[in-house]
Scaffold this motif. Structure first.
Motif, mmCIF file in Angstrom:
data_model
loop_
_atom_site.group_PDB
_atom_site.id
_atom_site.type_symbol
_atom_site.label_atom_id
_atom_site.label_comp_id
_atom_site.label_asym_id
_atom_site.label_seq_id
_atom_site.Cartn_x
_atom_site.Cartn_y
_atom_site.Cartn_z
ATOM 1 N N ASP A 193 15.105 -15.457 -6.537
ATOM 2 C CA ASP A 193 15.463 -14.219 -7.226
ATOM 3 C C ASP A 193 16.869 -14.368 -7.779
ATOM 4 O OD1 ASP A 193 15.991 -11.685 -8.129
ATOM 5 O OD2 ASP A 193 15.839 -10.708 -6.160
ATOM 6 N N ASN A 196 19.525 -11.734 -7.124
ATOM 7 C CA ASN A 196 20.118 -11.612 -5.790
ATOM 8 C C ASN A 196 21.505 -12.252 -5.785
ATOM 9 O OD1 ASN A 196 20.785 -11.985 -2.982
ATOM 10 N ND2 ASN A 196 18.628 -11.692 -2.501
ATOM 11 N N SER A 198 23.075 -13.643 -3.628
ATOM 12 C CA SER A 198 23.159 -14.866 -2.820
ATOM 13 C C SER A 198 22.538 -16.077 -3.509
ATOM 14 C CB SER A 198 22.469 -14.647 -1.473
ATOM 15 O OG SER A 198 21.062 -14.484 -1.641
#
Length: 442
Positions: A193, A196, A198
């Motif tokens: 993703d 995201n 992170s």
């Protein structure tokens, strides 16, 4: 001074590996990444989505790799591309800046990308990468064989090559492209993703792991239109076949490209080397490991010359000619300890080399997915050379003849106290792993 015989390989490795002080560490690492962005607003082909591979151990290098015969056409193509790449990079850098690239890392990352190219984009990439006359199946098989041959050639020479493909979870890629990436390049393929926060850390942690912590990041941020990352990482660590005696290392004057003089630790050694000299430069081969399958080649322009003049003759044809003329000779060498980090975006360089279309809305990567173009090709290298040997890493991200008997010669003296060119070459395949220029040792 007598050269020290290599001994205690396992003990030395364990000491370095687990942190016992043996002086400065030595490493060479490279990473290359190709970033792809989506063109337009329509949905990318949804035939097959990249499936994450987790928890699957990487296969160990084959024990039969010594029987592998490298594809000389592909090795020659890599080296031709490497010299073109280095020449173009050198043009764009100041004479005072250290340069370090891994043509192998960039070539592998772009070869994975080439698997998805079609039409004029494929032709442009083939010209830039010197792949004319090489079929795609031949290229992919050659990289499988080369990877098998290069990795960890002997006990005290570590060389690892890793590839990965990171795909935005909203993007789907052609199943045959994914299969080739896995089968021929042993790439980790994963959906991610990209929205995201992170996500960059996930990719960077993979690079860090595969360069043994030498390159911590290759992706700073992920743009909203980013589709995928193709990444290659190379790590090399080699002990000299004959280590330099640390007690012989002394501060001496190094004359930098900018005309300054600086005191810098110079390693010193005498012995028998493979050596070549002509009116323009001196060159010496410093091998790694007991079997000397990999060597550092140092090219020192004569005092009446310089690196700029040397670059004018630096190409694949001359390189092969020079390699054939190295001969065993007694002599002495003084070489500076050095370490350098290098980070470059290769977009303009690759455009200048002929693959500009791949970066535009005319790009055709339909073998990968619809409506994709390369947004960035980024490359990082880290190298350190000292008395023990060399450690290096590189990461590339693509966002998307018989000789006559010679008379005995006087021992040579090679004092590398001014800017010089270097290359790390696998002597089995003749593939050049790293190349660079040191204008001021750090």
């Amino acid at each position: 001074m007598n050269r020290q015989k290599f001994s205690g390989v396992k003990n030395s490795f364990l000491q370095r590996r687990y942190g016992v002080s043996l002086g400065r560490r030595y490493v060479l690492a490279a990473a290359s990444v190709v970033l792809f962005s989506v063109l337009g607003c329509s949905q990318v082909d949804t035939k097959t989505r990249a499936v994450a591979e987790t928890g699957i151990p990487k296969p160990e290098p084959s024990l039969q790799k010594k029987t592998v015969i490298p594809n000389t056409k592909v090795v020659n193509a890599n080296n031709k591309f490497g010299f073109k790449l280095f020449s173009e990079v050198a043009k764009r850098e100041s004479n005072a800046k250290n340069i370090s690239v891994s043509p192998t890392s960039v070539a592998i990352a772009l070869a994975m990308t080439y698997n998805g190219a079609s039409g004029l984009t494929q032709k442009a990439m083939a010209k830039t990468l010197e792949l004319q006359g090489i079929t795609l199946p031949e290229l992919n098989s050659a990289y499988t064989e080369l990877n098998q041959l290069l990795q960890n050639p002997e006990q005290n020479v570590q060389l690892t090559i890793a590839n990965s493909l990171w795909v935005n979870q909203d993007i789907s890629l052609r199943p045959d492209f994914l299969q080739r990436t896995r089968d021929f390049y042993q790439a980790k393929v994963a959906n991610l993703d990209f929205q995201n926060p992170s996500a960059p850390s996930t990719i960077n942690n993979w690079v860090k792991e595969n360069t043994k912590g030498k390159i911590n990041n290759i992706v700073d941020k992920i743009e909203p239109d980013q589709a995928l990352f193709l990444i290659n990482a190379i790590y090399f660590k080699g002990q000299w076949s004959e280590k330099f005696d640390k007690s012989q290392t002394q501060p001496q004057t190094f004359y930098t490209a900018s005309g300054q003089q600086k005191q810098h630790p110079m390693m010193s050694q005498k012995g028998e080397y493979r050596y070549y000299e002509n009116p323009q430069f001196q060159a010496v081969s410093l091998p790694y490991g007991q079997n000397k399958k990999v060597s550092l080649y140092v090219f020192l322009p004569k005092q009446n010359s310089n690196l700029k003049a040397f670059y004018q003759n630096l190409n694949a044809e001359n390189w092969e000619k020079w390699m054939s003329q190295f001969d065993s000779r007694e002599g002495s060498i003084r070489l500076p300890r050095f370490q350098t980090d290098y980070d470059i975006t290769l977009n303009d360089t690759l455009k200048a080399l002929g693959m500009g279309e791949a970066f535009t809305n005319k790009a055709n990567f339909s073998g990968m997915a619809d409506q994709l173009a390369i947004s960035q090709v980024r490359h990082k290298t880290v190298i350190e050379v000292n008395e023990e040997g060399t450690e290096a890493s590189a990461a590339t991200s693509v966002g998307m003849v018989p000789t006559s008997l010679r008379q005995p010669q006087e021992p040579f003296e090679m004092i590398v106290n001014r800017p010089f060119f270097y290359a790390i070459r696998d002597n089995q395949s003749k593939n050049i792993l790293f190349m660079g220029a040191i204008s001021e040792p750090g």
